[in-house]
Design an enzyme around this catalytic site. Sequence first.
Site, short mmCIF file in Angstrom:
data_model
loop_
_atom_site.label_atom_id
_atom_site.label_comp_id
_atom_site.label_asym_id
_atom_site.label_seq_id
_atom_site.Cartn_x
_atom_site.Cartn_y
_atom_site.Cartn_z
N GLY A 56 -23.86 19.88 -2.65
CA GLY A 56 -24.87 20.57 -3.44
C GLY A 56 -25.90 21.30 -2.59
O GLY A 56 -26.73 22.04 -3.11
N HIS A 65 -10.35 28.24 -0.84
CA HIS A 65 -11.36 28.63 0.14
C HIS A 65 -10.72 29.52 1.20
O HIS A 65 -9.96 29.05 2.03
CB HIS A 65 -11.92 27.36 0.78
CG HIS A 65 -13.16 27.58 1.53
ND1 HIS A 65 -14.41 27.58 0.95
CD2 HIS A 65 -13.36 27.82 2.83
CE1 HIS A 65 -15.32 27.80 1.86
NE2 HIS A 65 -14.71 27.95 3.02
N ASP A 102 -23.56 33.20 -0.46
CA ASP A 102 -23.28 33.74 0.88
C ASP A 102 -22.33 34.93 0.72
O ASP A 102 -21.84 35.20 -0.39
CB ASP A 102 -22.69 32.68 1.83
CG ASP A 102 -21.48 31.98 1.24
OD1 ASP A 102 -20.72 32.62 0.48
OD2 ASP A 102 -21.29 30.78 1.52
N ARG A 105 -33.21 38.48 10.05
CA ARG A 105 -34.03 37.93 11.13
C ARG A 105 -35.33 38.72 11.20
O ARG A 105 -35.34 39.93 11.43
CB ARG A 105 -33.26 37.99 12.47
CG ARG A 105 -34.01 37.30 13.59
CD ARG A 105 -33.09 36.88 14.72
NE ARG A 105 -32.11 35.87 14.33
CZ ARG A 105 -32.37 34.57 14.18
NH1 ARG A 105 -33.60 34.11 14.34
NH2 ARG A 105 -31.41 33.74 13.85
N GLY A 145 0.80 -1.22 0.00
CA GLY A 145 0.00 0.00 0.00
C GLY A 145 0.83 1.27 0.00
O GLY A 145 0.31 2.36 -0.21
N GLU A 146 2.14 1.15 0.23
CA GLU A 146 2.98 2.36 0.19
C GLU A 146 3.10 2.87 -1.24
O GLU A 146 3.01 2.10 -2.19
CB GLU A 146 4.38 2.02 0.73
CG GLU A 146 4.40 1.78 2.22
CD GLU A 146 5.79 1.37 2.72
OE1 GLU A 146 6.73 1.30 1.91
OE2 GLU A 146 5.92 1.11 3.92
N SER A 152 -19.97 20.76 -3.13
CA SER A 152 -19.64 19.49 -2.50
C SER A 152 -20.91 18.63 -2.43
O SER A 152 -21.20 17.88 -3.35
CB SER A 152 -19.02 19.74 -1.12
OG SER A 152 -18.68 18.51 -0.53
N LYS A 172 -28.88 36.73 5.40
CA LYS A 172 -29.93 36.25 6.31
C LYS A 172 -30.53 37.44 7.03
O LYS A 172 -29.80 38.27 7.56
CB LYS A 172 -29.31 35.32 7.36
CG LYS A 172 -29.21 33.91 6.90
CD LYS A 172 -28.76 33.01 8.05
CE LYS A 172 -28.33 31.68 7.47
NZ LYS A 172 -27.33 31.02 8.24
C1 R5P Z 1 -18.90 27.43 1.66
O1 R5P Z 1 -18.50 28.31 2.38
C2 R5P Z 1 -18.39 27.21 0.27
O2 R5P Z 1 -18.08 28.42 -0.38
C3 R5P Z 1 -19.38 26.42 -0.53
O3 R5P Z 1 -20.58 27.15 -0.60
C4 R5P Z 1 -19.63 25.10 0.13
O4 R5P Z 1 -18.42 24.44 0.40
C5 R5P Z 1 -20.50 24.22 -0.72
O5 R5P Z 1 -20.75 23.02 -0.05
P1 R5P Z 1 -22.05 22.20 -0.30
O6 R5P Z 1 -22.13 21.92 -1.79
O7 R5P Z 1 -21.83 20.94 0.49
O8 R5P Z 1 -23.22 22.98 0.18
#
Ligand code: R5P
Length: 295
Positions: free
Chosen positions: A224, A126, A169, A194, A34-35, A222, A192
């Site tokens: 979605g 990121h 975001d 409130r 596995g190495e 990731s 967001k």
């Molecule tokens: C979050 O801060 C990133 O910029 C992406 O919005 C996030 O990683 C996406 O992840 P997922 O597809 O799991 O919502």
Amino acid sequence: MVIGGSSSENLANSVANQLSLTLGKAEIKRFPDGEKYLRVLNEVKDEHVVVIQSMHHTPDDFLFEYLLLVDTLKDLGAKKVTSFIPYFAYARQDERFKPGEALSFKTVSKLIEAVGTDEIYTIDMHQHRVLSSSDVFRIPSHNLSAMPLLANYVRKEGKLRDPLVIGPDSEAEQWAKLASETLGTDYDVFEKKRLAADKVEVRPRRANAKGRDILIVDDIISTGGTIIEASRILLSQGAKHIEVACTHPILATDALNRIRAAGVLNVIGTDTVPGPISYVSVAPLIAEHIKKTVS
Ligand code: R5P
């Protein structure tokens, strides 16, 4: 000379072709236990070598391969190693969210430096709390963006008319701004609000989505979840058509099907993470910056 690790062989091939540079080769395989085994097949003494290795899907494997590759290149006498890590894994763990957690971003950066990387380029890394790559690396570091390439693709191939660009975001504002500049349209990000102690409304900060075509942009898809939620809100506010562009289409499990089922017309990604929606290649972006580093 350009050498790709096994996560980015096609990308390295395209970059070398675009710049008429030698494409170096490394033999990479596993021992029966596995190495990993790695052997550089070119003469690299006194060469400036560009290493391209993304860290998607099996990040530990690709990271370790990277470490073996760069350490070997330097040991064999390479004059300089400039690295492009198109998808830089572990950047989301940039803080100790719970006591005792590993600061993985910092650990990975230290390892990359320790093997002798001289200069590093990432793409849409990121950076939410760490605002600049130079806060993490002591070597020269640069974070490039694939958003203009993605937006150009959307302009040529997409089905949207005068799209409003949306970042899901506040961190995505940088990408929404870049994409809207390329498209010559307006942009906004979700916030967001409130309404009561137990009621939060998520909506675009100032733009009105009603009747508009929308391009949602983000660095990573990731699971979605982020895109699906943003699409649901925009459609409920009367958005017409939605397309999505992201730099790193990780697409864990059935993310792509779920995004399409949420009413998104088209999902576009790059080859920092090669896969079914990697319509846009970052090779020209990498090639452009290699030209700058050697000129
Ligand atoms: C979050 O801060 C990133 O910029 C992406 O919005 C996030 O990683 C996406 O992840 P997922 O597809 O799991 O919502």
